[in-house]
Design a protein around this motif. Structure first.
Motif, short mmCIF file in Angstrom:
data_model
loop_
_atom_site.label_atom_id
_atom_site.label_comp_id
_atom_site.label_asym_id
_atom_site.label_seq_id
_atom_site.Cartn_x
_atom_site.Cartn_y
_atom_site.Cartn_z
N GLN A 72 2.62 6.36 -7.20
CA GLN A 72 1.72 7.35 -7.78
C GLN A 72 2.35 8.74 -7.69
O GLN A 72 2.24 9.54 -8.62
N GLN A 73 3.04 9.02 -6.61
CA GLN A 73 3.74 10.31 -6.47
C GLN A 73 4.87 10.40 -7.49
O GLN A 73 5.11 11.47 -8.07
N ASN A 114 3.21 11.21 -10.73
CA ASN A 114 2.77 12.61 -10.77
C ASN A 114 3.95 13.55 -11.03
O ASN A 114 3.82 14.52 -11.78
N GLY A 150 0.82 -1.21 0.00
CA GLY A 150 0.00 0.00 0.00
C GLY A 150 0.85 1.25 0.00
O GLY A 150 0.57 2.21 -0.74
N ASN A 151 1.89 1.25 0.81
CA ASN A 151 2.80 2.40 0.84
C ASN A 151 3.47 2.58 -0.52
O ASN A 151 3.58 3.70 -1.01
N TYR A 152 3.93 1.48 -1.07
CA TYR A 152 4.62 1.56 -2.37
C TYR A 152 3.67 2.03 -3.46
O TYR A 152 4.06 2.83 -4.31
N THR A 153 2.43 1.60 -3.41
CA THR A 153 1.44 2.05 -4.39
C THR A 153 1.26 3.56 -4.32
O THR A 153 1.26 4.23 -5.36
N ASP A 154 1.14 4.09 -3.12
CA ASP A 154 0.99 5.54 -2.96
C ASP A 154 2.23 6.29 -3.43
O ASP A 154 2.14 7.32 -4.10
N LEU A 155 3.40 5.75 -3.09
CA LEU A 155 4.65 6.41 -3.46
C LEU A 155 4.90 6.36 -4.97
O LEU A 155 5.40 7.32 -5.55
#
Length: 121
Positions: free
Chosen positions: A11-12, A15, A4-9
């Protein structure tokens, strides 16, 4: 938790890459000198976060973003020079073995022909 952390990161990372690509004009999209920095930044970001979280790199999520970058930005880029690949192993093996097998045959042929010409003399 790590995924989950890696997925969010990731995405950053994406971006940030999109933001860097906003400064690239359509005519520059296939110019490696221009796109190498944003592309390298994306790869570096994906790899560093994976290593930081002990997630392993390359991984499916990182590859998805790399493919997405190619599909979205670089799909119209063609290579000026064709890229040559090695032939398949079986073809390569045949190309190596065929001349080697011909050598004894040719040597035999030369010896046989030289003996034949001596016999006639």
């Amino acid at each position: 938790l790590t995924e989950g952390n890696y997925t969010d990161l990731t995405q950053q990372c994406w971006n940030y890459f999109v933001d860097l690509m906003r400064h690239v004009t359509a005519s520059e999209l296939c110019d490696w000198k221009v796109i190498s920095r944003p592309y390298s930044e994306l790869q570096k970001c994906l790899e560093e976060w994976a290593e930081h979280l002990n997630y392993g790199y390359p991984n499916a999520l990182a590859e998805q973003y790399i493919f997405q970058s190619h599909h979205h930005y670089f799909h119209n880029c063609t290579l000026d020079h064709p890229v040559y690949f090695d032939p398949p192993e079986d073809v390569l093996l045949a190309m190596i073995i065929a001349p080697i097998c011909l050598i004894p045959f040719l040597v035999t042929l030369v010896i046989w022909r030289s003996k034949d010409s001596k016999a006639q003399a």
